[in-house]
Design a protein around this motif. Sequence first.
Motif, PDB file in Angstrom:
ATOM      1  N   ARG A 156       0.828  -1.198   0.000  1.00  0.00           N
ATOM      2  CA  ARG A 156       0.000   0.000   0.000  1.00  0.00           C
ATOM      3  C   ARG A 156       0.870   1.259   0.000  1.00  0.00           C
ATOM      4  N   LEU A 163       1.893   6.222  -7.082  1.00  0.00           N
ATOM      5  CA  LEU A 163       0.819   7.026  -7.649  1.00  0.00           C
ATOM      6  C   LEU A 163       1.090   8.515  -7.424  1.00  0.00           C
ATOM      7  N   ARG A 167       1.296  11.237 -10.182  1.00  0.00           N
ATOM      8  CA  ARG A 167       0.442  12.422 -10.124  1.00  0.00           C
ATOM      9  C   ARG A 167       1.272  13.681 -10.365  1.00  0.00           C
TER      10      ARG A 167
ATOM     11  N   GLY B  33      -9.574   3.400   2.045  1.00  0.00           N
ATOM     12  CA  GLY B  33      -8.835   4.627   2.320  1.00  0.00           C
ATOM     13  C   GLY B  33      -9.282   5.314   3.585  1.00  0.00           C
ATOM     14  N   LYS B  48      -7.054  14.859   1.512  1.00  0.00           N
ATOM     15  CA  LYS B  48      -7.335  15.297   0.158  1.00  0.00           C
ATOM     16  C   LYS B  48      -6.322  14.665  -0.804  1.00  0.00           C
ATOM     17  N   ASN B  49      -5.101  14.666  -0.304  1.00  0.00           N
ATOM     18  CA  ASN B  49      -4.028  14.078  -1.055  1.00  0.00           C
ATOM     19  C   ASN B  49      -4.349  12.650  -1.466  1.00  0.00           C
ATOM     20  N   ASP B  50      -4.893  11.929  -0.522  1.00  0.00           N
ATOM     21  CA  ASP B  50      -5.245  10.550  -0.791  1.00  0.00           C
ATOM     22  C   ASP B  50      -6.362  10.431  -1.811  1.00  0.00           C
ATOM     23  N   ASP B  52      -6.852  12.488  -4.156  1.00  0.00           N
ATOM     24  CA  ASP B  52      -6.215  12.739  -5.436  1.00  0.00           C
ATOM     25  C   ASP B  52      -5.596  11.467  -5.986  1.00  0.00           C
ATOM     26  N   ILE B  53      -4.985  10.749  -5.071  1.00  0.00           N
ATOM     27  CA  ILE B  53      -4.320   9.527  -5.505  1.00  0.00           C
ATOM     28  C   ILE B  53      -5.327   8.512  -6.011  1.00  0.00           C
ATOM     29  N   ASP B  54      -6.466   8.462  -5.335  1.00  0.00           N
ATOM     30  CA  ASP B  54      -7.503   7.559  -5.814  1.00  0.00           C
ATOM     31  C   ASP B  54      -7.956   7.958  -7.210  1.00  0.00           C
ATOM     32  N   GLU B  55      -8.007   9.286  -7.422  1.00  0.00           N
ATOM     33  CA  GLU B  55      -8.399   9.751  -8.751  1.00  0.00           C
ATOM     34  C   GLU B  55      -7.415   9.289  -9.799  1.00  0.00           C
ATOM     35  N   ILE B  56      -6.146   9.471  -9.447  1.00  0.00           N
ATOM     36  CA  ILE B  56      -5.103   9.007 -10.354  1.00  0.00           C
ATOM     37  C   ILE B  56      -5.283   7.530 -10.655  1.00  0.00           C
ATOM     38  N   GLU B  57      -5.542   6.795  -9.589  1.00  0.00           N
ATOM     39  CA  GLU B  57      -5.705   5.363  -9.756  1.00  0.00           C
ATOM     40  C   GLU B  57      -6.845   5.064 -10.718  1.00  0.00           C
TER      41      GLU B  57
END
Lengths: 176, 786
Positions: A156, A163, A167, B33, B48-50, B52-57
């Motif tokens: 994780r 990621l 990004r 998450g 929020k950062n996380d 964003d990362i989910d979005e990237i994913e």
Amino acid sequence: MHTCEKNTGDELVKRARGGDTKAFAKLYEGIYVDLYRFAFYMMRNAHDAEDVVSEAVISAFEHISNLKKASAFRSWMFTIVSNGCKKRLLSKECSQVELKETDLSAELNLEEEHDVHKALWSLTQEERMIVLMLVLGGYNSREVGEILEMNPITVRSKQKRALEKMRLLLGEEGGV
Amino acid sequence: MSEQEKKTLEALDITKSENEKNKEEKNNYLEEGQFSETKKYDSMEEKKNDTDIDEIENSLQNDLKNAYIEIPDSLKPENIEKMLAGDTAEASSNADISETESDANVNASATIMDEQTTEEKQESGKKKRTFQWKKAHAYAAIAASLCIILGITAAINYSDLTGNQNMANNAANNSGSDASGKTSSSKNKSDAQDSTGKSSDVEETSKIASAEDYDQVYSYIKTESEDTSDSVGLYQNETAADTSQESSAANTSSAEGSASAKSTVTADTAASDAGYSDTNVREEGVGEADIVKTDGKYLYILQNNSEVRIVDIQQSEMQDVASIELEQNYTTSEIYVQDNKLFIFFTTTNTSEDKSIYDGGVYRESATVKTYDITDRSAPKEIGSVSQSGSYYSMRVVDGYIYLLSQFYVNTWQLQKDDLESYIPYVQGKAIPIANIYMPPYSQANQYMVVTSIDMNDPENVVDSKGIFSQGGTCYVSSSHIYMCDSVYADNASYTRTSIRKISFKDGKLSGVAQTKVWGTLNDSFSIDEYKGNLRLVTTVNASGGFIPWLAGSNARSTDTSAASTDNGSILQDSNALYILDEDLELLGKIEGLAKDETVYSARFMGDSGYFVTFRQTDPLFSVDLSDPENPKILDYLKIPGFSEYLHPYGDGQLLGIGMDADDNGITGGVKLSMFDISDPSNVAEAQTSLIDHVYSTDVGYNYKSVLIDTEKNLIGFSAYGDAQHYYIYGYDKDSGFTCLLDRKVNGSYGTLRGVYSGNTLYIIEGNAIEAFDLETFEKIDDIVL
């Protein structure tokens, strides 16, 4: 994301174990697209990806007696393919293939979305493997951990790091 | 199994399954998450950062899943089925061809050897294979070998190489020929270059050059990034970088290089003298970090990437005494313990000045070593830390100095000329002096191997630092030199080359010594070895464009073609080579054209002898006499099924090989242990073998640190994968062969397995569980879940 193999799967595994190639092909049918994509993104060229997948198929068919449950077929195949990729990337023998640009564009449709691929390829091999398994294989970090023999929390955190890196490279909107 | 053991076993299984359950729960949360033990949200921003990362994913998922990738016809299910079922006619006729060819080429003795081993193998364990399966193998092997060339055996290679060797020995080749061996009297530079870099139209020098100024460095990166701006370049260079990174990570480095062939027996006994095992290292006397360390009294275990645990093993009951937690943005890699000090090596990821990249922030990684005083094991105290650009690559310890190696990849998307930190390595917050940047022997580069030395007694300061500028490569570290080996695939030569830069170190001082290039690329750091000041390497030579030769050197490097068409070119093509270089990296001796169409799978240099395994279909183990560096001689070769991925000296006149079994078509079966009798290097024999059924790979070939080998205690420990991950301990006896002493199935298969021993106890560390076994009886003594 376990799309394949319910009850009939076990029967197919049983038959494949007995040398039934049709049964094996049936099992394979459910996963080969993702399997090939995975190999392709890892190896970054069609030739190696093809070799890795076909070698994995042969190895899997030989060792199908090791497979106890049909539900594990997918992750088992991914394990074999990821080992094959690792091995091949290490061996250098076939890993340094250069492709013609046209080949690439044809294969990847590299017009619009190539930024994502660039970012993907800026990751380390391990990061790329983790990301691909999560994103393409549809696994959760525990399953990826099992396949890559890694602690799921490690997976994780590595995934997060990877990621995050992507990004930043992609210049997504959003604060840091 | 004793009653007591059963009980403890059950107990452990219970605790473990609970533990697993916990983990699963945690992971379920992780997936959403929401919660994580290792990650707590301190602020909304992080959260929020996380997101964003989910979005990237998500977008990545769409992107990758939807990208149109044509799947080769051969992989369509119906064709896979056909392949597995085997087109009888095609498969058998192809198989016939390859057999005929090999028969024709094999000399009498090799034939006998081949038949024996084939028979043996067929008798043992391969009976279960169906007829259908055999056909599938044949078909696949032929298909796979389209990219290479099939059907040439070791016998023909052997005659080739002896012929070639003679040529080299005569040193009477015309100067244009690459096979020209360099005579001992003529030590001039150009000579050495002729033999190492034949078609060199790049200006080459044997001295390592420092950078002139930052502009020069910048221009190399620019050239590289322009080259990579088309996707072809991206492929080439990233592949090179990634592969080397991976191979070096997997092979960071241990050998008995400094010991003579006979004294190699002592190589592994150093640990037993101390009463406990140390990490299996590349080079004797050169310390390496790992995920588990012991000093005989405590186990030090890196866990979950974020925590180091100290476990007291002085009593038969293990005790968890301390934990060092690390910050969340650390990716911890390895630990090292010496003299009441614990060193933790990790990589952190940040953006510059905590600004987002839109406000001029730049994504940065730094490799750090943090030092703890552990005089009181229950209360570790941080006493210093050193950071440098890049991600942690490896480390070595020699004479009380730590050499920290990191890989700093210049991110060309964020390259800014006035932002030095975006392309010059920083150490302890300062750009390293321009004179400490070593320029590559080619005109473009995009990354550095950053090397820093730290006195273990002064863990807050850096003694010296260098940035070795390159396109990526492997490092081999002997007891006094660092060799930066870059694989050069697309320069002006017809074949792959390895560029070698030699940097000496002593008491923390680093300085460039020499550089050169040889043909071919290295398998791993065991393929390169320093001995008595000389450097010996065994390489595999391919056309520099991989197996699409017409694409090689597409940038109008037409000088190539002439080189490729020379006679010696055909000697080099897809073969293996052995080079011996002197202390200035000038060529002393070589053997080229070895084992055509095969690839080096493992190598081990032991004093005046060298052994290496090549593989295509069967596995020739070559034995080389290196006692006269100017005249290396192949003494013997042994053809056996399968291949060894790792070679390790095992007592007097014995060499242990761990690898895979394979059939006539080169398809791997199970894991195979081999003991080679090398007491007479000119008559090498496979004394004993053992096959582990239903096990399809080991960690050994990827990471030598995962191996526990001790000749004194007669232990061969490693992990392997079959139905699940297992840890095996084997013993060896000349007469009775290999004996499996312990086969421990690991339940969760979390994390990486390590086996260590202290005194008479063996510890198997599997993620957060430790099991202790009696080293004599292999009965379980204790276990603990951290």
